[in-house]
Design a protein around this motif. Structure first.
Motif, PDB file in Angstrom:
ATOM      1  N   PRO A   1      -6.218   4.253  -2.661  1.00 44.24           N
ATOM      2  CA  PRO A   1      -6.534   5.129  -1.521  1.00 44.24           C
ATOM      3  C   PRO A   1      -7.991   5.614  -1.511  1.00 44.24           C
ATOM      4  O   PRO A   1      -8.583   5.774  -0.435  1.00 44.24           O
ATOM      5  CB  PRO A   1      -5.566   6.307  -1.699  1.00 44.24           C
TER       6      PRO A   1
ATOM      7  N   CYS B   1      -3.232  12.485 -11.383  1.00 42.10           N
ATOM      8  CA  CYS B   1      -4.281  11.671 -10.770  1.00 42.10           C
ATOM      9  C   CYS B   1      -5.330  12.618 -10.206  1.00 42.10           C
ATOM     10  O   CYS B   1      -5.027  13.451  -9.338  1.00 42.10           O
ATOM     11  CB  CYS B   1      -3.695  10.807  -9.653  1.00 42.10           C
TER      12      CYS B   1
ATOM     13  N   HIS C   1      -5.563  13.390  -6.498  1.00 35.30           N
ATOM     14  CA  HIS C   1      -4.409  13.818  -5.700  1.00 35.30           C
ATOM     15  C   HIS C   1      -4.719  14.920  -4.663  1.00 35.30           C
ATOM     16  O   HIS C   1      -4.146  14.881  -3.571  1.00 35.30           O
ATOM     17  CB  HIS C   1      -3.194  14.176  -6.599  1.00 35.30           C
TER      18      HIS C   1
ATOM     19  N   CYS D   1      -5.876  12.956  -1.657  1.00 36.64           N
ATOM     20  CA  CYS D   1      -5.235  11.668  -1.355  1.00 36.64           C
ATOM     21  C   CYS D   1      -4.232  11.811  -0.201  1.00 36.64           C
ATOM     22  O   CYS D   1      -3.326  12.647  -0.273  1.00 36.64           O
ATOM     23  CB  CYS D   1      -4.514  11.144  -2.595  1.00 36.64           C
TER      24      CYS D   1
ATOM     25  N   VAL E   1      -1.819   9.902   0.573  1.00 37.67           N
ATOM     26  CA  VAL E   1      -0.465   9.382   0.293  1.00 37.67           C
ATOM     27  C   VAL E   1       0.064   9.877  -1.062  1.00 37.67           C
ATOM     28  O   VAL E   1       0.943   9.255  -1.655  1.00 37.67           O
ATOM     29  CB  VAL E   1      -0.451   7.829   0.346  1.00 37.67           C
ATOM     30  N   ALA E   2      -0.469  11.005  -1.534  1.00 38.95           N
ATOM     31  CA  ALA E   2      -0.057  11.519  -2.852  1.00 38.95           C
ATOM     32  C   ALA E   2       1.442  11.852  -2.874  1.00 38.95           C
ATOM     33  O   ALA E   2       2.005  12.295  -1.876  1.00 38.95           O
ATOM     34  CB  ALA E   2      -0.878  12.756  -3.191  1.00 38.95           C
TER      35      ALA E   2
ATOM     36  N   CYS F   1       2.078  12.290  -8.718  1.00 42.87           N
ATOM     37  CA  CYS F   1       0.609  12.193  -8.807  1.00 42.87           C
ATOM     38  C   CYS F   1      -0.003  13.479  -9.361  1.00 42.87           C
ATOM     39  O   CYS F   1      -1.103  13.465  -9.902  1.00 42.87           O
ATOM     40  CB  CYS F   1       0.020  11.897  -7.440  1.00 42.87           C
TER      41      CYS F   1
ATOM     42  N   CYS G   1      -3.181   3.619  -9.711  1.00 42.02           N
ATOM     43  CA  CYS G   1      -2.514   4.377  -8.646  1.00 42.02           C
ATOM     44  C   CYS G   1      -1.018   4.119  -8.725  1.00 42.02           C
ATOM     45  O   CYS G   1      -0.585   2.963  -8.783  1.00 42.02           O
ATOM     46  CB  CYS G   1      -3.058   3.939  -7.280  1.00 42.02           C
ATOM     47  N   HIS G   2      -0.227   5.196  -8.706  1.00 38.66           N
ATOM     48  CA  HIS G   2       1.229   5.040  -8.777  1.00 38.66           C
ATOM     49  C   HIS G   2       1.772   4.264  -7.585  1.00 38.66           C
ATOM     50  O   HIS G   2       2.658   3.418  -7.723  1.00 38.66           O
ATOM     51  CB  HIS G   2       1.900   6.421  -8.813  1.00 38.66           C
ATOM     52  N   VAL G   3       1.226   4.547  -6.397  1.00 43.28           N
ATOM     53  CA  VAL G   3       1.759   3.910  -5.181  1.00 43.28           C
ATOM     54  C   VAL G   3       1.417   2.429  -5.173  1.00 43.28           C
ATOM     55  O   VAL G   3       2.277   1.577  -4.897  1.00 43.28           O
ATOM     56  CB  VAL G   3       1.202   4.622  -3.920  1.00 43.28           C
TER      57      VAL G   3
HETATM   58 FE1  SF4 Z   1      -3.102   8.916  -4.405  1.00 43.98          FE
HETATM   59 FE2  SF4 Z   1      -2.452   6.906  -6.011  1.00 43.98          FE
HETATM   60 FE3  SF4 Z   1      -3.662   9.045  -7.021  1.00 43.98          FE
HETATM   61 FE4  SF4 Z   1      -1.164   9.210  -6.215  1.00 43.98          FE
HETATM   62  S1  SF4 Z   1      -1.896   8.000  -7.901  1.00 43.98           S
HETATM   63  S2  SF4 Z   1      -2.811  10.666  -5.754  1.00 43.98           S
HETATM   64  S3  SF4 Z   1      -1.153   7.848  -4.462  1.00 43.98           S
HETATM   65  S4  SF4 Z   1      -4.510   7.628  -5.560  1.00 43.98           S
END
Ligand code: SF4
Length: 326
Positions: free
Chosen positions: A248, A284, A287, A290, A292-293, A297, A315-317
Motif C-alpha cells: 500500500p 506495521c 498502519h 494505510c 487497508v489496515a 497490522c 504486508c499482511h494483506v
Molecule cells: Fe497496510 Fe499492509 Fe501495513 Fe497492514 S501490513 S498496515 S495492510 S501496509
C-alpha cells in the motif's frame, strides 16, 4: 553469481537526547535490512525523508558501522571503519553526496581534487596522472580550461560533475549516490543523470541510487527497494514496482508521481505526515496511514517475504492475497 555487495539483517539505532538531563529516546534508523547488488546493476532506494535511506547508504560503505547484521563486499566481511583494509576497499566503492560544494575543498583546484584518489590509492605512475585527470574531466563533460578552476567558480552542475569524476578516478566497482541531483536545477538534473547512466554502462560499475525522486529512479534503476521508517517494505524490478506496485505504501508513492496528462482521479493520496522515527508506531509502522489496515497490522510487524517470483513485500494483506493466489 556472487553479489558485489550484500547486506544481511542490518540494524542501526541512534540515541537522541532532547536536553542535557533528559532520558534518551532511541531511533531505529535501519532495522533488519537485507539486500544485494550484483556487478553492473543499479539498485534504486526510495522513500520519504526520514526513512533511513541515507543511513543505509553509509552503512553499506562501512562509514556508519552496523550495530547488528553484516555487510560483505565481494564475499568478504566489510573491514572496520578507518582500518588500512577499509581504506583500501574505499577505492572500489565511492560515495556521491547531494551537496557538491560541501564535498569539494574550496581551496583546491578541480583538477587537483579529481586526481586526489590516484595519489591516495597510489594508482598508476605519477607521470600519467595529469592525462588521467584530463580524461576524467572529458568523461563528465568538463572543459580542459576548467582544470584550474576552484569550486566556487563553477556552476552547481559542473561541481557535481567534478565530484563524479573524482569518484570514478580510482575505477570503483560500486558507486553509492545519495540524492546526487536533488540540489541541482531541474534543467541540469536530467543531464547529470544521463551522464551517470552512460558512465556506469561504459565502466560496468554497480550503483546504489538513493532518491526521493521516483521519476529519476524509474529511468535509472534495474531494481527498486522501497523504504518506510527504517525497513524495506517492497522490492522488485523497476518495471514491476512502477507498473504494478502491491504494498500500500508503494502504491501511494507511485500513484503520486506526476505524469503529464494523467488525471488526479484514482490516485491514492497518502494521509498524514511520515511518523516521527523516535515514536515508531507498533506493528506495521505504516498502519496509521494505510487505507487497508486490519486489526493485526496494529500489533504484528509483517516480515519482508517473497510474495511472487522476483518480488518481496512486507504486508499482511499482500501476503494473504499471495497465499490465496498460490
Ligand atoms: Fe497496510 Fe499492509 Fe501495513 Fe497492514 S501490513 S498496515 S495492510 S501496509
Amino acid at each position: 553469481m556472487t553479489p558485489l555487495i550484500e547486506a544481511k539483517e542490518l540494524v542501526r539505532i541512534y540515541a537522541l537526547r532532547h536536553g542535557p538531563f533528559s532520558r534518551p529516546s532511541f531511533v531505529r534508523a535501519v532495522e533488519d535490512i537485507s539486500l544485494s547488488v550484483f556487478p553492473g546493476e543499479t539498485l534504486g532506494i526510495v522513500g520519504e525523508s526520514g526513512s533511513g535511506k541515507s543511513t543505509l547508504g553509509r552503512m553499506l560503505l562501512g562509514i556508519d558501522p552496523a550495530q547488528g547484521g553484516e555487510v560483505r563486499f565481494e564475499g568478504q566481511p566489510m573491514p572496520r571503519l578507518g582500518t588500512p583494509e577499509w581504506r583500501a576497499l574505499r577505492a572500489k566503492m565511492q560515495l556521491v553526496y547531494q551537496d557538491p560544494l560541501a564535498a569539494l575543498d574550496r581551496r583546491q583546484t578541480i583538477a587537483t581534487q579529481i586526481g586526489e584518489p590516484l595519489d591516495i590509492h597510489r594508482i598508476g605512475p605519477r607521470e600519467s596522472r595529469a592525462g588521467r585527470v584530463e580524461d576524467l574531466m572529458a568523461a563528465v563533460g568538463l572543459r580542459p580550461d576548467q582544470a584550474g578552476s576552484y569550486p566556487h567558480e563553477l556552476s552547481g552542475g559542473q561541481r557535481q560533475r567534478a565530484v563524479i569524476a573524482r569518484a570514478l578516478a580510482a575505477r570503483p566497482k560500486l558507486l553509492v549516490c545519495d540524492e546526487p541531483v536533488s540540489a541541482l536545477d531541474v534543467s541540469i538534473q536530467a543531464q547529470v543523470v544521463n551522464m551517470l547512466s552512460d558512465l556506469q554502462e561504459e565502466n560496468g560499475i554497480a550503483m546504489i541510487f538513493i532518491s526521493h525522486d521516483l521519476k529519476v529512479v524509474r529511468n535509472l534503476a534495474d531494481r527498486v527497494a522501497v523504504m518506510y521508517l527504517g525497513r524495506i517494505v517492497e522490492e522488485a524490478s523497476s518495471d514491476v514496482i512502477f507498473q504494478s506496485p502491491r504494498h500500500p505504501y508503494t502504491k501511494a508513492l507511485v500513484s503520486s508521481m506526476p505524469i503529464p496528462g494523467k488525471k488526479l482521479e484514482g490516485r491514492v493520496i497518502l494521509q498524514g505526515e511520515p511518523p516521527n522515527p523516535a515514536a515508531r508506531p507498533s506493528g506495521c509502522a505504516f498502519h496509521p496511514r494505510c487505507p487497508v489496515a486490519r486489526d493485526i497490522c496494529r500489533t504484528s510487524t509483517p516480515a519482508l517475504r517473497s510474495v511472487e517470483t522476483g518480488r518481496t513485500a512486507a504486508c499482511h494483506v499482500v501476503a494473504d492475497n499471495a497465499a490465496i493466489a498460490a
